[in-house]
Design a protein around this motif. Structure first.
Motif, PDB file in Angstrom:
ATOM      1  N   ALA A   1      -0.778   8.071   6.254  1.00 35.54           N
ATOM      2  CA  ALA A   1      -1.631   6.882   6.194  1.00 35.54           C
ATOM      3  C   ALA A   1      -2.787   6.934   7.186  1.00 35.54           C
ATOM      4  O   ALA A   1      -3.926   6.605   6.842  1.00 35.54           O
ATOM      5  N   ASN A   2      -2.517   7.362   8.425  1.00 34.04           N
ATOM      6  CA  ASN A   2      -3.509   7.274   9.497  1.00 34.04           C
ATOM      7  C   ASN A   2      -4.168   8.584   9.880  1.00 34.04           C
ATOM      8  O   ASN A   2      -5.126   8.587  10.650  1.00 34.04           O
TER       9      ASN A   2
ATOM     10  N   VAL B   1       0.833  -1.208   0.000  1.00 34.94           N
ATOM     11  CA  VAL B   1       0.000   0.000   0.000  1.00 34.94           C
ATOM     12  C   VAL B   1       0.865   1.254   0.000  1.00 34.94           C
ATOM     13  O   VAL B   1       0.439   2.292  -0.460  1.00 34.94           O
TER      14      VAL B   1
ATOM     15  N   GLY C   1      -4.541   6.603   3.878  1.00 39.52           N
ATOM     16  CA  GLY C   1      -4.016   5.247   3.721  1.00 39.52           C
ATOM     17  C   GLY C   1      -4.688   4.404   2.662  1.00 39.52           C
ATOM     18  O   GLY C   1      -4.094   3.458   2.155  1.00 39.52           O
ATOM     19  N   THR C   2      -5.917   4.712   2.304  1.00 30.73           N
ATOM     20  CA  THR C   2      -6.617   3.943   1.282  1.00 30.73           C
ATOM     21  C   THR C   2      -6.697   4.687  -0.053  1.00 30.73           C
ATOM     22  O   THR C   2      -7.335   4.215  -0.988  1.00 30.73           O
ATOM     23  N   ASN C   3      -6.050   5.837  -0.152  1.00 32.53           N
ATOM     24  CA  ASN C   3      -6.086   6.639  -1.368  1.00 32.53           C
ATOM     25  C   ASN C   3      -4.822   6.375  -2.191  1.00 32.53           C
ATOM     26  O   ASN C   3      -3.744   6.870  -1.857  1.00 32.53           O
ATOM     27  N   PRO C   4      -4.932   5.601  -3.278  1.00 37.40           N
ATOM     28  CA  PRO C   4      -3.735   5.297  -4.070  1.00 37.40           C
ATOM     29  C   PRO C   4      -3.127   6.538  -4.722  1.00 37.40           C
ATOM     30  O   PRO C   4      -1.922   6.547  -5.004  1.00 37.40           O
TER      31      PRO C   4
ATOM     32  N   MET D   1      -0.972   7.395  -1.572  1.00 38.15           N
ATOM     33  CA  MET D   1      -0.078   6.361  -1.051  1.00 38.15           C
ATOM     34  C   MET D   1       0.897   5.813  -2.090  1.00 38.15           C
ATOM     35  O   MET D   1       2.027   5.474  -1.745  1.00 38.15           O
ATOM     36  N   CYS D   2       0.502   5.743  -3.343  1.00 40.48           N
ATOM     37  CA  CYS D   2       1.433   5.266  -4.374  1.00 40.48           C
ATOM     38  C   CYS D   2       2.539   6.279  -4.648  1.00 40.48           C
ATOM     39  O   CYS D   2       3.550   5.943  -5.264  1.00 40.48           O
TER      40      CYS D   2
END
Length: 176
Positions: A110-111, A11, A128-131, A134-135
């Motif tokens: 992330a958090n 992730v 944290g869930t957004n590519p 996070m990418c």
């Protein structure tokens, strides 16, 4: 050759680079290591194996740092102001990244983070869930470190290296 994608797990699918200059020497004197010690062909790392930027003597910015500029402008500047300069709403990230370590930065991105007090309430949402964040978190880190160390001026970098095939492969695998 390093093949890990970043800290924590896939992730974090990160992408970065490193630097040398008078501003780098000043940053090092302050305990901030921004000098390139190694590269995996995608990004550069300092002596502690933390992503860092790479800006050539002619001002050409490595692709990951240029990507960090683009991602910062897309995802972060609304709250943290243009070029990492901060706003009345959120702090100057170009300064914050010079005081915090890489792993704290990753954790906050992330958090998220909440600072609630009698005088103010500051809330950083979790990405944290957004590519789209996070990418590219390592790219954003190196862009902000280049800004904070004084190695990169405000605005769109005038010169940039091209995106490598290796970078494009890692990027594509992260965005899946």
């Amino acid at each position: 050759m390093k093949t890990t994608l970043s800290v924590g797990a896939m992730v974090m699918c990160a992408l970065m680079a490193g630097a040398t200059s008078l501003a780098s020497a000043e940053a090092a004197a302050q305990g901030t290591d921004v000098a390139v010690a190694s590269s995996d062909g995608i990004r550069s790392f300092n002596a502690e194996d933390v992503p860092t930027f790479d800006i050539a003597e002619d001002g050409t910015v490595d692709w990951p740092t240029f990507s960090g500029y683009r991602r910062y402008q897309s995802e972060c500047h609304v709250c943290h102001g243009p070029d990492g300069m901060g706003s009345t709403y959120a702090p100057a990230l170009k300064d914050s990244v010079m005081r915090m370590d890489y792993y704290t930065f990753l954790e906050i991105i992330a958090n998220g983070k909440q600072d609630v007090g009698a005088a103010q309430t500051l809330v950083m949402p979790a990405f944290g869930t957004n590519p789209n964040v996070m990418c590219y978190v390592d790219d954003i880190w190196t862009y902000l470190r280049a800004r904070g160390s004084g190695n990169l001026d405000r605005g769109r970098p005038a010169k940039r290296a091209d995106k490598t095939e290796e970078y494009a492969e890692v990027e594509a695998s992260c965005m899946e």
